[in-house]
Design an enzyme around this catalytic site. Structure first.
Site, PDB file in Angstrom:
ATOM      1  N   GLY A   1      18.590 -22.250  12.757  1.00  0.00           N
ATOM      2  CA  GLY A   1      19.396 -22.261  11.537  1.00  0.00           C
ATOM      3  C   GLY A   1      19.164 -23.467  10.651  1.00  0.00           C
TER       4      GLY A   1
ATOM      5  N   GLY B   1      10.408 -23.241   5.232  1.00  0.00           N
ATOM      6  CA  GLY B   1       9.582 -22.926   6.411  1.00  0.00           C
ATOM      7  C   GLY B   1      10.133 -21.685   7.109  1.00  0.00           C
ATOM      8  CG  HIS B   2      13.967 -21.843   9.040  1.00  0.00           C
ATOM      9  ND1 HIS B   2      14.586 -22.988   8.589  1.00  0.00           N
ATOM     10  CD2 HIS B   2      13.835 -21.996  10.389  1.00  0.00           C
ATOM     11  CE1 HIS B   2      14.825 -23.791   9.626  1.00  0.00           C
ATOM     12  NE2 HIS B   2      14.372 -23.216  10.719  1.00  0.00           N
TER      13      HIS B   2
ATOM     14  CB  SER C   1      11.863 -30.787   9.925  1.00  0.00           C
ATOM     15  OG  SER C   1      12.776 -30.994  10.992  1.00  0.00           O
TER      16      SER C   1
HETATM   17  P1  AMP Z   1      13.817 -24.259  14.126  1.00  0.00           P
HETATM   18  O1  AMP Z   1      14.979 -23.615  13.440  1.00  0.00           O
HETATM   19  O2  AMP Z   1      13.546 -25.656  13.653  1.00  0.00           O
HETATM   20  O3  AMP Z   1      13.866 -24.122  15.626  1.00  0.00           O
HETATM   21  O4  AMP Z   1      12.518 -23.457  13.680  1.00  0.00           O
HETATM   22  C1  AMP Z   1      12.468 -22.053  13.737  1.00  0.00           C
HETATM   23  C2  AMP Z   1      11.072 -21.584  13.447  1.00  0.00           C
HETATM   24  O5  AMP Z   1      10.679 -22.072  12.146  1.00  0.00           O
HETATM   25  C3  AMP Z   1      10.034 -22.130  14.431  1.00  0.00           C
HETATM   26  O6  AMP Z   1       9.101 -21.098  14.727  1.00  0.00           O
HETATM   27  C4  AMP Z   1       9.397 -23.252  13.661  1.00  0.00           C
HETATM   28  O7  AMP Z   1       8.063 -23.516  14.055  1.00  0.00           O
HETATM   29  C5  AMP Z   1       9.436 -22.710  12.254  1.00  0.00           C
HETATM   30  N1  AMP Z   1       9.333 -23.806  11.285  1.00  0.00           N
HETATM   31  C6  AMP Z   1      10.071 -24.940  11.251  1.00  0.00           C
HETATM   32  N2  AMP Z   1       9.647 -25.744  10.250  1.00  0.00           N
HETATM   33  C7  AMP Z   1       8.614 -25.118   9.657  1.00  0.00           C
HETATM   34  C8  AMP Z   1       7.739 -25.427   8.563  1.00  0.00           C
HETATM   35  N3  AMP Z   1       7.860 -26.547   7.881  1.00  0.00           N
HETATM   36  N4  AMP Z   1       6.797 -24.536   8.224  1.00  0.00           N
HETATM   37  C9  AMP Z   1       6.660 -23.370   8.924  1.00  0.00           C
HETATM   38  N5  AMP Z   1       7.445 -23.009   9.945  1.00  0.00           N
HETATM   39  C10 AMP Z   1       8.412 -23.867  10.314  1.00  0.00           C
END
Ligand code: AMP
Length: 299
Positions: free
Chosen positions: A25, A30-31, A179
């Site tokens: 969340g 990116g998400h 991030s």
């Molecule tokens: P998280 O919510 O941070 O656990 O991320 C969920 C998904 O989003 C994971 O597969 C991450 O690798 C992907 N993700 C996070 N940051 C990025 C980004 N900057 N670019 C692409 N994918 C991302």
């Protein structure tokens, strides 16, 4: 878009080919890029949102990890997501789980050194999502390269009938990889944090100019991070992409990963070197053309 809290409800809402985007969340672009990739290729797009306590170590940021379900629902809906699965803790762990999924050797290097137990907790929850949601495809970011390797191997080893798809890193205009943890950074730390991507870009320029020594590429990235007083570099490592082992030479598909502390945040980033017509080409990800939505109100 349907917002549901149980695995059974989310599973029942699937039709045709289902693409799963597992997340914790506090969405950023990116998400959203993963949701959009799933939207383009699947009939049903299912996003899971769960801040998984099992993958946080003692003293890590579980309690202050950013959470805003209302904001995330709006963003997911605007991206064309069909089902947002946001379970409570008791849905994922009705009892203290006794089973853990551990992927030998892939989880021990890189972030596994600084975060013992992290990949085991992550692989356990992703296995539960794969088993409980039964999607045909899962979309993960290459930003978390070791996580991607661990999930791929876990799905293959446990015979989950799911295709794991890695998607490019999305970066801010100045190169910083998006991030959710970037919200921890003060304005000065936010500026300093670009040293990670600057280091990676310098190293990938050197690689494009013919440098193949792993040590030289790692040193280029370390030097750029080390020159920034607010950045405490942890490592730069050229890493074979599937086995997550250190690579002395850039001679096969791999990624150069960096990790550093900036203020209270631990940040990671990487550049992948992917095969194109017998050559290894750096994939520097995609850059936003405007400031990220992480820093503004969503309505
Ligand atoms: P998280 O919510 O941070 O656990 O991320 C969920 C998904 O989003 C994971 O597969 C991450 O690798 C992907 N993700 C996070 N940051 C990025 C980004 N900057 N670019 C692409 N994918 C991302």
């Amino acid at each position: 878009m349907k917002l549901v809290e149980t695995l059974a409800e989310a599973r029942d809402l699937r039709s045709g080919v289902t693409g799963l985007v597992p997340t914790m969340g506090y969405f950023h672009e990116g998400h959203l890029s993963l949701m959009s990739a799933a939207r383009a290729e699947c009939d049903t797009v299912l996003v899971s949102l769960f801040v998984n306590p099992l993958q946080f170590g003692p003293g890590e940021d579980l309690d202050r990890y950013p959470r805003d379900l209302e904001r995330d629902s709006q963003l997911a809906e605007a991206e064309g997501v069909d089902v947002l699965f946001a379970p409570a803790l008791r849905e994922m762990y009705p009892d203290q789980p006794r089973t853990r999924v551990s992927v030998a050797s892939l989880a021990s290097g890189l972030s596994g050194r600084a975060r013992p137990g992290h990949f085991e907790g992550m692989a356990t929850v992703v296995a539960k999502l794969f088993a409980g949601l039964q999607a045909e495809r899962a979309y993960l970011g290459r930003k978390d390269a070791q996580q991607l390797a661990v999930v791929r191997r876990m799905a293959a080893d446990l015979s989950f009938p799911i295709e794991v798809i890695g998607c490019p890193i999305v970066r801010e205009q100045d190169g910083l990889a998006l991030s959710s943890r970037n919200v921890y950074l003060s304005p000065e730390e936010r500026r300093a944090a670009t040293a990670l991507s600057r280091g990676l870009m310098l190293a990938s320029d050197a690689a494009a100019a013919g440098e193949t020594s792993g040590a030289a590429l790692e040193e280029a990235a370390m030097a750029e991070m080390g020159a920034e007083p607010l950045v405490e570099p942890e490592y730069a490592e050229l890493t074979e992409a599937e086995e997550v082992t250190r690579l002395p030479r850039l001679d096969r598909p791999c990624f150069l990963e960096v990790a550093a502390r900036v203020g209270s945040a631990r940040l990671i980033d990487n550049v992948h070197f992917l095969p194109h017509d017998d050559l290894l080409m750096p994939d520097r990800g995609v850059r936003l053309s405007a400031p990220s939505l992480l820093y503004r109100e969503v309505s």
